[in-house]
Design an enzyme around this catalytic site. Structure first.
Site, PDB file in Angstrom:
ATOM      1  N   CYS A   1      43.062   1.863  36.944  1.00 36.60           N
ATOM      2  CA  CYS A   1      44.237   2.597  36.474  1.00 36.60           C
ATOM      3  C   CYS A   1      44.359   2.546  34.957  1.00 36.60           C
ATOM      4  CB  CYS A   1      45.493   2.013  37.119  1.00 36.60           C
ATOM      5  SG  CYS A   1      47.009   2.804  36.570  1.00 36.60           S
TER       6      CYS A   1
ATOM      7  N   CYS B   1      48.122   9.835  35.999  1.00 35.87           N
ATOM      8  CA  CYS B   1      48.856   8.664  35.564  1.00 35.87           C
ATOM      9  C   CYS B   1      48.407   8.093  34.202  1.00 35.87           C
ATOM     10  CB  CYS B   1      48.637   7.613  36.648  1.00 35.87           C
ATOM     11  SG  CYS B   1      49.529   6.117  36.444  1.00 35.87           S
TER      12      CYS B   1
ATOM     13  N   CYS C   1      45.587  -3.012  37.725  1.00 37.86           N
ATOM     14  CA  CYS C   1      44.608  -2.480  38.684  1.00 37.86           C
ATOM     15  C   CYS C   1      43.406  -1.961  37.887  1.00 37.86           C
ATOM     16  CB  CYS C   1      45.218  -1.350  39.514  1.00 37.86           C
ATOM     17  SG  CYS C   1      46.625  -1.905  40.504  1.00 37.86           S
TER      18      CYS C   1
ATOM     19  N   CYS D   1      57.089  13.497  39.761  1.00 41.03           N
ATOM     20  CA  CYS D   1      56.541  12.141  39.767  1.00 41.03           C
ATOM     21  C   CYS D   1      57.116  11.414  38.550  1.00 41.03           C
ATOM     22  CB  CYS D   1      55.010  12.264  39.670  1.00 41.03           C
ATOM     23  SG  CYS D   1      54.168  10.706  39.500  1.00 41.03           S
TER      24      CYS D   1
ATOM     25  N   CYS E   1      52.415  -1.324  32.522  1.00 43.70           N
ATOM     26  CA  CYS E   1      52.421  -1.922  33.860  1.00 43.70           C
ATOM     27  C   CYS E   1      51.691  -3.262  33.795  1.00 43.70           C
ATOM     28  CB  CYS E   1      51.709  -1.004  34.852  1.00 43.70           C
ATOM     29  SG  CYS E   1      51.842  -1.539  36.574  1.00 43.70           S
TER      30      CYS E   1
ATOM     31  N   GLU F   1      56.036   9.114  30.816  1.00 37.70           N
ATOM     32  CA  GLU F   1      55.685  10.446  31.305  1.00 37.70           C
ATOM     33  C   GLU F   1      56.291  10.717  32.674  1.00 37.70           C
ATOM     34  OE1 GLU F   1      51.059   9.814  30.021  1.00 37.70           O
ATOM     35  OE2 GLU F   1      51.643   9.808  32.108  1.00 37.70           O
TER      36      GLU F   1
HETATM   37  N1  SAH Z   1      52.454   0.967  40.839  1.00 39.52           N
HETATM   38  C1  SAH Z   1      52.669   1.897  41.903  1.00 39.52           C
HETATM   39  C2  SAH Z   1      52.934   3.319  41.458  1.00 39.52           C
HETATM   40  C3  SAH Z   1      52.137   3.891  40.304  1.00 39.52           C
HETATM   41  S1  SAH Z   1      50.452   4.323  40.562  1.00 39.52           S
HETATM   42  C4  SAH Z   1      51.528   1.847  42.875  1.00 39.52           C
HETATM   43  O1  SAH Z   1      50.558   1.133  42.617  1.00 39.52           O
HETATM   44  O2  SAH Z   1      51.602   2.470  43.927  1.00 39.52           O
HETATM   45  C5  SAH Z   1      50.506   5.713  41.642  1.00 39.52           C
HETATM   46  C6  SAH Z   1      49.210   5.910  42.420  1.00 39.52           C
HETATM   47  O3  SAH Z   1      48.171   6.350  41.546  1.00 39.52           O
HETATM   48  C7  SAH Z   1      48.700   4.660  43.104  1.00 39.52           C
HETATM   49  O4  SAH Z   1      48.363   4.944  44.447  1.00 39.52           O
HETATM   50  C8  SAH Z   1      47.445   4.311  42.330  1.00 39.52           C
HETATM   51  O5  SAH Z   1      46.532   3.625  43.149  1.00 39.52           O
HETATM   52  C9  SAH Z   1      46.974   5.683  41.899  1.00 39.52           C
HETATM   53  N2  SAH Z   1      46.078   5.717  40.728  1.00 39.52           N
HETATM   54  C10 SAH Z   1      46.142   4.986  39.599  1.00 39.52           C
HETATM   55  N3  SAH Z   1      45.126   5.312  38.764  1.00 39.52           N
HETATM   56  C11 SAH Z   1      44.415   6.274  39.365  1.00 39.52           C
HETATM   57  C12 SAH Z   1      43.244   7.030  39.017  1.00 39.52           C
HETATM   58  N4  SAH Z   1      42.611   6.835  37.858  1.00 39.52           N
HETATM   59  N5  SAH Z   1      42.797   7.945  39.896  1.00 39.52           N
HETATM   60  C13 SAH Z   1      43.426   8.169  41.067  1.00 39.52           C
HETATM   61  N6  SAH Z   1      44.539   7.502  41.439  1.00 39.52           N
HETATM   62  C14 SAH Z   1      45.013   6.559  40.623  1.00 39.52           C
END
Ligand code: SAH
Length: 355
Positions: free
Chosen positions: A134, A345, A131, A120, A127, A107
């Protein structure tokens, strides 16, 4: 060291497969062209046709001889991505779902703002960072995107809108796919490529410390770091990468990241209700990042199925935000855009795979 000027197996298969020009940096295309017995400078012309005039076939490159165009068509291709689904939100946010040649999906999200559009983009299918908050993390890692697949997200969305900023905040951990990301960055910011100002391109990482150093040595680009917690204990829980590169190592890497004058690191902080949204968290955050030229992006947690975390109350967000402002930080609380099209995301892909 990154070996960016060597055409690797992914780019040039030793079998009879054609080379995808979109997988090559300018220097690599020059080597390819001269390897075919042609003038090196043709590479620059081809690059301009592709990235500035949007050519998708060699046939269109009318300043090249017919003979060269035919030869190129036999040994090379110019890939592109066509969105399979485009969802447009009431607020104008456009979410693209692209299907890749192997059937995987990724996406990109185009976020219109008053005077600029931000795109974006994704760097991996899935991934490996896992996390806890996420959605993409729950898909696990399928594979890295090629350089072409990264660049083609920009080319495709660029047909719909004038893109001003590019952020690597879609699916995947860009620094876990460093070689292709750096090559894509060179094409995106190259004078003969897509000509984006390096000020307008941001790579976001969960905190892969050695790769942060390598990125800084390889290219000039803005860096965003997803901090999300203020103690190792909590960050270990939320972001397993912290067990490998704890906060002191991560912040040291931020301090030595080679930023040009007047530029700042962006710290992203996903705010989760009653997890990391207290005033004490804000106080620890200030202590952690003091001494690093930075701005702070607060991102209220985007709720999704399969995760019990919740978005904080507006009052908690406001108190946190104000505390940082009072300490003279540049703070932005990111408003949730495209909520009606699940633009966060991994969410469109999640919806599609569930069907
Ligand atoms: N892997 C990279 C880039 C992708 S995630 C990173 O970790 O920075 C991009 C951003 O989205 C990151 O700051 C992550 O913490 C945030 N993110 C992921 N899932 C989320 C969610 N459910 N709500 C809000 N932010 C989220």
């Amino acid at each position: 060291m990154l070996r960016l000027y060597i055409i690797d197996e992914q780019v040039l298969d030793s079998s009879m497969e054609k080379v995808d020009i979109k997988n090559l940096s300018l220097e690599e295309l020059e080597s390819f062209i001269s390897g075919q017995g042609k003038e090196r400078y043709r590479a620059r012309q081809i690059f301009k046709w592709i990235y500035q005039k949007g050519a998708v076939t060699f046939e269109e490159m009318t300043n090249l001889s017919k003979e060269l165009r035919c030869e190129l068509a036999q040994s090379a291709t110019i890939s592109s991505l066509m969105p399979e689904v485009v969802e447009v939100s009431r607020d104008g946010t456009r979410k693209y779902l692209f299907r890749l040649v192997d059937g995987n999906t990724i996406e990109s999200v185009l976020i219109p703002e008053e005077d600029r559009n931000t795109l974006c983009i994704s760097s991996q299918v899935g991934c490996a960072m896992a996390c806890e908050f996420c959605l993409t993390g729950t898909f696990k890692l399928t594979r890295n995107l090629s350089t072409a697949e990264i660049v083609n997200q920009v080319c495709a969305a660029g047909q719909d809108a004038d893109i001003r900023n590019i952020v690597f905040m879609g699916m995947g951990e860009p620094l876990a796919n460093l070689e292709n990301v750096v090559r894509a960055l060179r094409i995106i910011t190259g004078e003969d490529g897509l000509q984006f100002s390096t000020r307008r391109v941001t790579v976001s990482t969960a905190g892969l410390v050695p790769e942060m150093d390598k990125l800084g040595r390889a290219v000039t680009v803005n860096l965003a770091v997803s901090l999300n917690a203020t103690t190792d204990e909590q960050r270990d829980q939320l972001m397993p990468v912290n067990r490998r590169y704890p906060l002191n190592e991560l912040l040291a890497a931020c301090k030595r990241f080679p930023l040009p004058a007047r530029r700042m690191i962006t710290f992203e902080y996903v705010m989760i209700k009653e997890v990391n949204d207290s005033l004490d968290d804000a106080k620890r955050l200030v202590k952690l990042v003091s001494g690093i030229p930075c701005k702070i992006n607060l991102i209220p947690f985007n709720e999704h199925d399969g995760c019990s975390f919740r978005k904080p109350d507006q009052a908690a967000i406001d108190i946190f935000h104000k505390y940082l402002l009072d300490k003279h930080f540049t703070v932005i609380t990111r408003s949730s855009r495209g909520a009606d099209i699940s633009a966060a995301c991994g969410q469109l892909r999640g919806k599609l795979e569930k069907r």
